[in-house]
Design a protein around this motif. Structure first.
Motif, PDB file in Angstrom:
ATOM      1  N   ASP A   1     -18.828  -6.297 -60.146  1.00 20.39           N
ATOM      2  CA  ASP A   1     -19.200  -7.339 -59.172  1.00 20.39           C
ATOM      3  C   ASP A   1     -19.041  -8.736 -59.771  1.00 20.39           C
ATOM      4  N   LEU A   2     -19.491  -8.898 -61.024  1.00 15.87           N
ATOM      5  CA  LEU A   2     -19.365 -10.203 -61.701  1.00 15.87           C
ATOM      6  C   LEU A   2     -17.897 -10.550 -61.941  1.00 15.87           C
ATOM      7  N   ASN A   3     -17.121  -9.547 -62.353  1.00 11.01           N
ATOM      8  CA  ASN A   3     -15.683  -9.768 -62.565  1.00 11.01           C
ATOM      9  C   ASN A   3     -14.991 -10.209 -61.275  1.00 11.01           C
ATOM     10  N   ASP A   4     -15.290  -9.518 -60.195  1.00  5.59           N
ATOM     11  CA  ASP A   4     -14.688  -9.852 -58.892  1.00  5.59           C
ATOM     12  C   ASP A   4     -15.093 -11.252 -58.452  1.00  5.59           C
ATOM     13  N   PHE A   5     -16.354 -11.619 -58.724  1.00 10.05           N
ATOM     14  CA  PHE A   5     -16.838 -12.951 -58.363  1.00 10.05           C
ATOM     15  C   PHE A   5     -16.072 -14.037 -59.114  1.00 10.05           C
ATOM     16  N   ILE A   6     -15.928 -13.855 -60.426  1.00 15.91           N
ATOM     17  CA  ILE A   6     -15.227 -14.851 -61.249  1.00 15.91           C
ATOM     18  C   ILE A   6     -13.774 -15.011 -60.792  1.00 15.91           C
TER      19      ILE A   6
ATOM     20  N   PHE B   1     -23.311 -12.504 -54.200  1.00 18.93           N
ATOM     21  CA  PHE B   1     -23.833 -12.637 -52.839  1.00 18.93           C
ATOM     22  C   PHE B   1     -23.715 -14.073 -52.316  1.00 18.93           C
ATOM     23  N   SER B   2     -23.345 -14.998 -53.183  1.00 22.19           N
ATOM     24  CA  SER B   2     -23.200 -16.394 -52.743  1.00 22.19           C
ATOM     25  C   SER B   2     -21.819 -16.681 -52.153  1.00 22.19           C
ATOM     26  N   ILE B   3     -20.883 -15.729 -52.309  1.00 22.78           N
ATOM     27  CA  ILE B   3     -19.548 -15.942 -51.729  1.00 22.78           C
ATOM     28  C   ILE B   3     -19.159 -14.842 -50.742  1.00 22.78           C
ATOM     29  N   ILE B   4     -19.945 -13.758 -50.689  1.00 31.08           N
ATOM     30  CA  ILE B   4     -19.657 -12.699 -49.718  1.00 31.08           C
ATOM     31  C   ILE B   4     -20.263 -13.104 -48.378  1.00 31.08           C
ATOM     32  N   SER B   5     -19.446 -13.148 -47.350  1.00 30.66           N
ATOM     33  CA  SER B   5     -19.947 -13.593 -46.043  1.00 30.66           C
ATOM     34  C   SER B   5     -20.822 -12.530 -45.411  1.00 30.66           C
ATOM     35  N   VAL B   6     -21.793 -12.987 -44.641  1.00 27.85           N
ATOM     36  CA  VAL B   6     -22.736 -12.064 -44.014  1.00 27.85           C
ATOM     37  C   VAL B   6     -22.050 -11.238 -42.926  1.00 27.85           C
TER      38      VAL B   6
ATOM     39  N   ARG C   1     -19.964 -17.830 -41.113  1.00 30.11           N
ATOM     40  CA  ARG C   1     -19.459 -18.418 -42.359  1.00 30.11           C
ATOM     41  C   ARG C   1     -20.491 -18.406 -43.477  1.00 30.11           C
ATOM     42  N   HIS C   2     -21.736 -18.143 -43.130  1.00 32.42           N
ATOM     43  CA  HIS C   2     -22.773 -18.082 -44.150  1.00 32.42           C
ATOM     44  C   HIS C   2     -22.514 -16.935 -45.119  1.00 32.42           C
ATOM     45  N   SER C   3     -22.920 -17.136 -46.389  1.00 32.29           N
ATOM     46  CA  SER C   3     -22.906 -16.036 -47.347  1.00 32.29           C
ATOM     47  C   SER C   3     -24.153 -15.184 -47.116  1.00 32.29           C
ATOM     48  N   ILE C   4     -24.204 -14.028 -47.753  1.00 26.41           N
ATOM     49  CA  ILE C   4     -25.368 -13.141 -47.604  1.00 26.41           C
ATOM     50  C   ILE C   4     -26.646 -13.867 -48.012  1.00 26.41           C
ATOM     51  N   LEU C   5     -26.563 -14.680 -49.074  1.00 21.01           N
ATOM     52  CA  LEU C   5     -27.747 -15.409 -49.545  1.00 21.01           C
ATOM     53  C   LEU C   5     -28.085 -16.599 -48.645  1.00 21.01           C
TER      54      LEU C   5
ATOM     55  N   GLU D   1     -39.262  -2.963 -35.907  1.00 22.06           N
ATOM     56  CA  GLU D   1     -38.050  -3.610 -35.404  1.00 22.06           C
ATOM     57  C   GLU D   1     -36.932  -3.567 -36.427  1.00 22.06           C
ATOM     58  N   ARG D   2     -35.734  -3.802 -35.939  1.00 21.18           N
ATOM     59  CA  ARG D   2     -34.537  -3.814 -36.767  1.00 21.18           C
ATOM     60  C   ARG D   2     -34.588  -5.027 -37.688  1.00 21.18           C
ATOM     61  N   ILE D   3     -34.284  -4.819 -38.975  1.00 21.61           N
ATOM     62  CA  ILE D   3     -34.379  -5.900 -39.956  1.00 21.61           C
ATOM     63  C   ILE D   3     -33.116  -5.976 -40.810  1.00 21.61           C
ATOM     64  N   TYR D   4     -32.644  -7.191 -41.036  1.00 21.04           N
ATOM     65  CA  TYR D   4     -31.628  -7.477 -42.052  1.00 21.04           C
ATOM     66  C   TYR D   4     -32.436  -7.902 -43.287  1.00 21.04           C
ATOM     67  N   PHE D   5     -32.615  -6.987 -44.213  1.00 16.99           N
ATOM     68  CA  PHE D   5     -33.552  -7.229 -45.315  1.00 16.99           C
ATOM     69  C   PHE D   5     -33.121  -8.379 -46.221  1.00 16.99           C
ATOM     70  N   ARG D   6     -34.127  -9.053 -46.763  1.00 18.01           N
ATOM     71  CA  ARG D   6     -33.898 -10.168 -47.690  1.00 18.01           C
ATOM     72  C   ARG D   6     -33.090  -9.680 -48.885  1.00 18.01           C
ATOM     73  N   PRO D   7     -31.977 -10.360 -49.221  1.00 20.69           N
ATOM     74  CA  PRO D   7     -31.203  -9.954 -50.398  1.00 20.69           C
ATOM     75  C   PRO D   7     -31.846 -10.473 -51.676  1.00 20.69           C
ATOM     76  N   PRO D   8     -31.586  -9.854 -52.804  1.00 15.51           N
ATOM     77  CA  PRO D   8     -32.122 -10.349 -54.076  1.00 15.51           C
ATOM     78  C   PRO D   8     -31.348 -11.578 -54.557  1.00 15.51           C
ATOM     79  N   GLN D   9     -32.053 -12.473 -55.206  1.00 15.53           N
ATOM     80  CA  GLN D   9     -31.402 -13.656 -55.793  1.00 15.53           C
ATOM     81  C   GLN D   9     -30.852 -13.344 -57.186  1.00 15.53           C
ATOM     82  N   SER D  10     -31.275 -12.209 -57.731  1.00 18.35           N
ATOM     83  CA  SER D  10     -30.750 -11.766 -59.027  1.00 18.35           C
ATOM     84  C   SER D  10     -29.759 -10.636 -58.800  1.00 18.35           C
ATOM     85  N   LEU D  11     -28.983 -10.339 -59.824  1.00 16.30           N
ATOM     86  CA  LEU D  11     -27.889  -9.385 -59.689  1.00 16.30           C
ATOM     87  C   LEU D  11     -28.378  -7.952 -59.599  1.00 16.30           C
TER      88      LEU D  11
END
Length: 433
Positions: free
Chosen positions: A72-77, A125-130, A135-139, A423-433
């Motif tokens: 994941d880190l490699n793909d991000f870089i 998660f800062s560059i993967i779109s929701v 256009r928002h990222s997951i974060l 109810e249906r939830i889009y759960f909060r993503p982690p800010q850490s890897l």
């Protein structure tokens, strides 16, 4: 008095919070099959609690590490280099580049990040779109940014260099020790495969538990006294005496034991505490269960009753611990303490059917990540959650449906608030890897 923690958004994009009340047990049980994002949701909650509940003791029981995080880190870089250029990446992400270089040059020693790698910010998660339409990222969709958290990771009988585990998880790592004085006979019985019905087993139990001679040298001394008293005319050492010396020698050689500082003294409210039961630690499952029991007894005595500290213990794949008597005792104790103190269990499991009733019926909230994995769980939850009919399970009628549905379900699901409103939830993503 209570604290609200953010868990995610509903389908109307409204933010949802859990109100953690100081006077109530706030136990949460998450259900989800392997790969559904259940651990990801637990990691996000651990971060949220660490930031929002002042002075809380946050403990995570980790079960495995995840090599995919390096990919994941490699793909991000690589993706960021295409967007911003290589110079931008070198200037702003030198720490990651250095780490990835280490992994590339020695993929055996490094590259095994924990499932709860709180020490690395979640840049992917800062560059993967929701979604394709947003256009928002997951974060950013949740109003979050990548962040690293202070972590203390405790390993037992480490099978890798401490330095390598530190580099992989970008945090402080401690070699976990258990004091002889804290170890009861049940632990060494399993460790040394002692039959307590044998003569030497009964003698060790008497010395260790009844007379509290909890030190290998004192055990050897007790064996000599026994030999002198009951075998005075023996031509040589008895098999009983030799068996006791063998156990004492095993205790002296095992690196997990110490005369001095126990691993529980490393716990802190200043960090997220990770108890590493992954392949970094060389432990039998029974030993893991005993360590959890010892940990819980210490936390309840020192943090809950003495300091009145809010405690959150997060169990990933809790069914593994509950298979063993000591593990079940520990979780039951936490559950009881939650009734009158601010003690909370956050449990993740692949299957809810077969779990102790107090975890299923006693959970204030039940989260379903991805989907329900079995018909038994579906039947059980229909009895526990009052408005279970609101949960609409996705049904794949073709293989193409399955391929399209699986990624859409990851990190999403249903959440039952006090088992009264679901109810249906889009759960909060982690800010850490």
């Amino acid at each position: 008095m209570g604290v609200e923690i953010y868990i995610g958004k509903n389908t109307e994009r409204e933010k949802r919070y859990i109100d953690l009340k100081e006077t109530e047990a706030n136990h949460i049980t998450f259900l989800g099959p392997s790969g559904s994002g259940k651990t990801t949701v637990e990691r996000a909650l651990a971060e949220e609690i660490y930031e929002k509940v002042p002075g809380a003791l946050v403990i995570v029981i980790e079960q495995k590490y995840d090599k995919n995080k390096v990919k994941d880190l490699n793909d991000f870089i690589k993706a960021l280099a295409k967007i911003k250029g290589k110079e931008f990446v070198k200037e702003n992400f030198y720490e990651i580049i250095q780490y990835l270089s280490m992994v590339a040059n020695d993929g055996i020693k490094y590259g095994k990040m924990g499932d709860f790698a709180f020490g690395w910010p979640n840049y992917p998660f800062s560059i993967i779109s929701v979604s394709e339409r947003d256009r928002h990222s997951i974060l950013s969709w949740h109003g979050l940014k990548p962040k690293r958290f202070p972590v203390k990771r405790i390993v037992f009988r480490p099978v890798r260099d401490i330095e390598a585990i530190e580099k992989d998880n970008n945090c402080k790592v401690v070699d976990g020790k258990i004091r002889y004085k804290d170890v009861d006979f049940s632990f060494i019985e399993k460790l040394a495969q002692i039959n307590r019905n044998t003569l030497y087993g009964r003698i060790i139990k008497q010395a260790w538990d009844l007379e509290k001679r909890r030190d290998p040298k004192l055990l050897e001394q007790f064996a000599e006294e026994w030999q002198t008293k009951y075998r005075p005319n023996s031509n040589g050492p008895s098999t009983t005496y030799l068996s006791i010396l063998e156990v004492a020698n095993l205790l002296k050689q095992d690196v997990i034991f110490t005369k001095h500082k126990d691993f529980t003294s490393e716990l802190s409210t200043d960090v997220i505490n990770v108890i590493d039961f992954s392949a970094n630690s060389e432990l039998y499952p029974e030993e893991e269960a005993w360590i959890v029991k010892h940990l819980v007894n210490f936390v309840v005595k020192k943090y809950v009753r003495f300091r009145n500290t809010p405690v959150f213990v997060i169990f990933d794949e809790i069914q593994n611990i509950l298979q063993y008597y000591d593990g079940k005792l520990a979780v039951e104790k936490l559950h009881r303490e939650g009734r009158s103190n601010w003690v909370n269990i956050i449990a993740g499991t692949q299957y809810m059917y077969g779990l102790p009733a107090f975890l299923v019926y006693g959970a204030a909230h039940i989260g379903i990540v991805g989907r329900i994995a079995s018909a038994d769980d579906e039947l059980l939850l229909s009895k526990v959650i009052k408005d279970f009919k609101r949960i609409k399970e996705p049904r794949a009628k073709t293989f193409k449906d399955y391929k399209n549905l699986k990624p859409q379900l990851k990190g999403r699901g249903w959440f039952s608030f006090d088992k009264m409103y679901t109810e249906r939830i889009y759960f909060r993503p982690p800010q850490s890897l």
